[in-house]
Motif scaffolding. Structure first.
Motif, short mmCIF file in Angstrom:
data_model
loop_
_atom_site.label_atom_id
_atom_site.label_comp_id
_atom_site.label_asym_id
_atom_site.label_seq_id
_atom_site.Cartn_x
_atom_site.Cartn_y
_atom_site.Cartn_z
N LEU A 129 0.85 -1.00 0.04
CA LEU A 129 -0.20 -0.05 0.09
C LEU A 129 0.82 1.36 0.00
O LEU A 129 0.60 2.18 -0.87
N GLU A 130 1.86 1.33 0.62
CA GLU A 130 2.98 2.40 0.83
C GLU A 130 3.82 2.73 -0.51
O GLU A 130 3.73 3.73 -0.85
N TYR A 131 4.07 1.48 -0.91
CA TYR A 131 4.77 1.53 -2.24
C TYR A 131 3.77 2.12 -3.25
O TYR A 131 4.11 3.16 -4.19
N ALA A 132 2.45 1.87 -3.40
CA ALA A 132 1.50 2.36 -4.53
C ALA A 132 1.32 3.81 -4.16
O ALA A 132 1.24 4.44 -5.05
N LYS A 133 1.12 3.95 -2.98
CA LYS A 133 1.12 5.75 -2.67
C LYS A 133 2.18 6.52 -3.10
O LYS A 133 2.13 7.63 -3.40
N LYS A 134 3.18 6.07 -2.68
CA LYS A 134 4.69 6.73 -3.07
C LYS A 134 4.72 6.97 -4.45
O LYS A 134 5.21 7.89 -4.99
N HIS A 135 4.11 5.98 -5.41
CA HIS A 135 4.18 6.19 -6.84
C HIS A 135 2.80 7.13 -7.48
O HIS A 135 2.67 7.18 -8.45
N GLY A 136 2.29 7.60 -6.31
CA GLY A 136 0.98 8.77 -6.69
C GLY A 136 -0.24 7.88 -7.07
O GLY A 136 -1.02 8.60 -7.64
N LEU A 137 -0.35 6.48 -6.85
CA LEU A 137 -1.62 6.10 -7.15
C LEU A 137 -2.92 6.31 -6.26
O LEU A 137 -2.39 6.11 -4.90
N TYR A 138 -3.67 6.27 -6.88
CA TYR A 138 -5.25 6.23 -5.85
C TYR A 138 -5.37 4.95 -5.48
O TYR A 138 -5.36 3.93 -6.38
N THR A 139 -5.48 4.68 -4.16
CA THR A 139 -5.33 3.44 -3.63
C THR A 139 -6.52 2.91 -2.81
O THR A 139 -7.21 3.60 -1.91
N VAL A 140 -7.06 1.73 -3.33
CA VAL A 140 -8.22 1.28 -2.73
C VAL A 140 -8.12 -0.26 -2.16
O VAL A 140 -7.33 -1.06 -2.65
N LEU A 141 -8.32 -0.38 -0.80
CA LEU A 141 -8.14 -2.04 -0.23
C LEU A 141 -9.66 -2.37 0.25
O LEU A 141 -10.53 -1.93 0.48
N ASN A 142 -9.86 -3.71 -0.60
CA ASN A 142 -11.13 -4.33 0.01
C ASN A 142 -10.67 -5.53 0.76
O ASN A 142 -9.91 -6.37 0.55
N THR A 143 -11.52 -5.41 1.80
CA THR A 143 -11.23 -6.62 3.15
C THR A 143 -12.44 -6.90 3.82
O THR A 143 -13.36 -6.24 3.73
N ASN A 144 -12.30 -8.03 4.46
CA ASN A 144 -13.32 -8.50 5.32
C ASN A 144 -13.40 -7.87 6.71
O ASN A 144 -14.09 -8.16 7.46
N GLY A 145 -12.40 -7.15 6.95
CA GLY A 145 -12.45 -6.25 8.13
C GLY A 145 -11.84 -7.10 9.40
O GLY A 145 -11.63 -6.41 10.32
N ILE A 146 -11.36 -8.29 9.26
CA ILE A 146 -11.02 -9.06 10.54
C ILE A 146 -9.81 -8.66 11.17
O ILE A 146 -9.59 -8.38 12.34
N LEU A 147 -8.73 -8.05 10.26
CA LEU A 147 -7.48 -7.48 10.82
C LEU A 147 -7.71 -5.86 10.69
O LEU A 147 -6.55 -5.44 10.93
N LEU A 148 -8.76 -5.32 10.63
CA LEU A 148 -8.68 -3.80 10.51
C LEU A 148 -8.16 -3.02 11.65
O LEU A 148 -7.45 -2.07 11.74
N SER A 149 -8.34 -3.62 12.93
CA SER A 149 -7.76 -3.13 14.18
C SER A 149 -6.42 -2.80 14.25
O SER A 149 -5.55 -1.68 14.63
N GLU A 150 -5.75 -4.07 13.63
CA GLU A 150 -4.36 -4.08 13.59
C GLU A 150 -3.79 -3.07 12.43
O GLU A 150 -2.65 -2.53 12.96
N LEU A 151 -4.35 -3.08 11.67
CA LEU A 151 -4.05 -2.19 10.32
C LEU A 151 -4.55 -0.65 10.35
O LEU A 151 -3.81 0.19 9.77
N ALA A 152 -5.72 -0.27 11.28
CA ALA A 152 -6.17 1.08 11.01
C ALA A 152 -5.39 2.01 11.15
O ALA A 152 -5.30 3.10 10.22
#
Length: 365
Positions: free
Chosen positions: A88-111
């Motif tokens: 995700l960080e590499y994509a943002k550093k290259h200026g890409l609009y970034t979208v993540l699709n998830t079931n949310g189970i690990l969201l607390s850790e990643l928020a």
């Protein structure tokens, strides 16, 4: 320059004929066993993670090909990949609009990291707001864990005074949760979800039978429920998008419309997520073989070259140059509708019975 001939017409593409978006599968593994997930319909399905070096090669390829947006989704759970934050960080550093699709189970850790990195959009799949029903649909899942993750994310966004990531949810409709559709709106308001996409379940061979809502009675009930949530949404800050359940005149391939190309975790490119693997659906009462359709290899070819090499396919998708199988009176008897090999107009592949094309199911592109 590629040339397409149709009757007396000769069609060429301009320099702007390039993909704008890649939909990237970074893992085929998952931490849930959802009853509506069609990954179980693929025989010999391989569970793999995209390694970071291969990811970087694909991402650099995408940037060189003028891609502006990347969506992390696929036939597995993206957050399972151990390098997901680096990706995700590499994509943002290259200026890409970034979208993540998830079931949310690990969201607390990643928020916290999702906010710091500046991920633009986050799709969290929620198919019920009742704990028991959620667990029945999303086996091994726990709604309270997802809710806590959304709360944690909202806290980090408020602390950082940012709207990003914009949170959206996909609610997959089946016979178990059809009567609970209205409840997702109140849940969304409380959880900081800005948009809700209601999507019809796509039944598949080997899956639980009877979940699909394709009978007249079920569709009638669904229409009632959709009207209820539409009225309720008028005074709500949450945007609601409903599935198409009646009209087949308006069709649109979400991948072609958004100039998107799907790339599997092994680097193989496909026109869309629907035809990335071989599996069998039983959609609208007709058993259909969805055949794997590979159009290139993003690890070894320029993505722009893959795109332009398939100009005839994209012309068909852009302009709906194809029959409409779903509302054809011969749909249950015609051999062309039994697979994606080719349609009755000679187009290959056959997209004329795709539920995403008819907007009855939602694709996060």
């Amino acid at each position: 320059m590629s040339i397409l001939r149709i009757g007396d017409w000769i069609i060429t593409h301009t320099e702007s004929f390039k993909p704008r978006e890649i939909v990237l599968e970074v893992s085929t593994k998952c931490n849930l066993q959802c009853i509506h997930c069609f990954r179980y319909a693929v025989q010999g399905f391989k569970y793999t993670d995209l390694d970071f070096e291969s990811y970087r090669k694909i991402l650099d390829n995408a940037v060189d090909s003028s891609v502006k947006k990347i969506v992390f989704t696929g036939w597995g759970e993206p957050t399972i990949n151990p390098y997901i934050l680096d990706m995700l960080e590499y994509a943002k550093k290259h200026g890409l609009y970034t979208v993540l699709n998830t079931n949310g189970i690990l969201l607390s850790e990643l928020a916290s990291d999702l906010v710091k990195i500046g991920v633009d959009e986050l799709y969290v799949s929620i198919d019920a707001v009742d704990v028991e029903l959620y667990g029945e649909i999303r086996r091994l899942g726990d709604l309270s864990i997802v809710s806590q993750g959304l709360k944690t994310l909202l806290e980090h966004k408020e602390k950082s005074s940012t709207r990003a990531p914009v949170v959206k949810t996909i609610y997959t409709i089946n016979k178990l949760n059809i009567s609970s559709i209205e409840k997702i709106l109140d849940y969304a308001v409380e959880a900081g979800i800005q948009e809700v996409y209601l999507s019809l379940y796509i039944p598949y061979e080997g899956g639980l039978r009877g979940l699909e809502c394709d009978s007249e009675d079920c569709l009638r009930e669904l229409k009632i429920q959709l009207e209820k949530i539409a009225i309720k949404a008028i005074n709500s800050p949450v945007k609601i998008s409903a599935p198409n359940i009646s009209s087949y005149t308006s069709r649109q391939c979400p991948f072609a419309f958004n100039r998107a190309i799907f790339i599997r975790s092994d680097g193989k490119a496909s026109p869309c997520i629907y035809m990335a693997y071989t599996w069998t659906t039983i959609y609208r009462g007709v058993k259909r073989i969805i055949q794997e359709y590979i159009i290139g290899d993003a690890l070894n070819e320029k993505i722009t070259e893959i795109w332009r090499r398939n100009i005839d396919m994209y012309f068909k998708l852009f302009f709906n140059y194809m029959p409409s199988c779903i509302d054809c009176e011969l749909v249950k008897y015609c051999s062309y509708t039994l697979s994606t090999e080719f349609d009755c107009w000679g187009n290959k592949p056959n997209c004329s019975h795709c539920p995403y094309h008819y907007k009855s199911s939602y694709c996060p592109v």
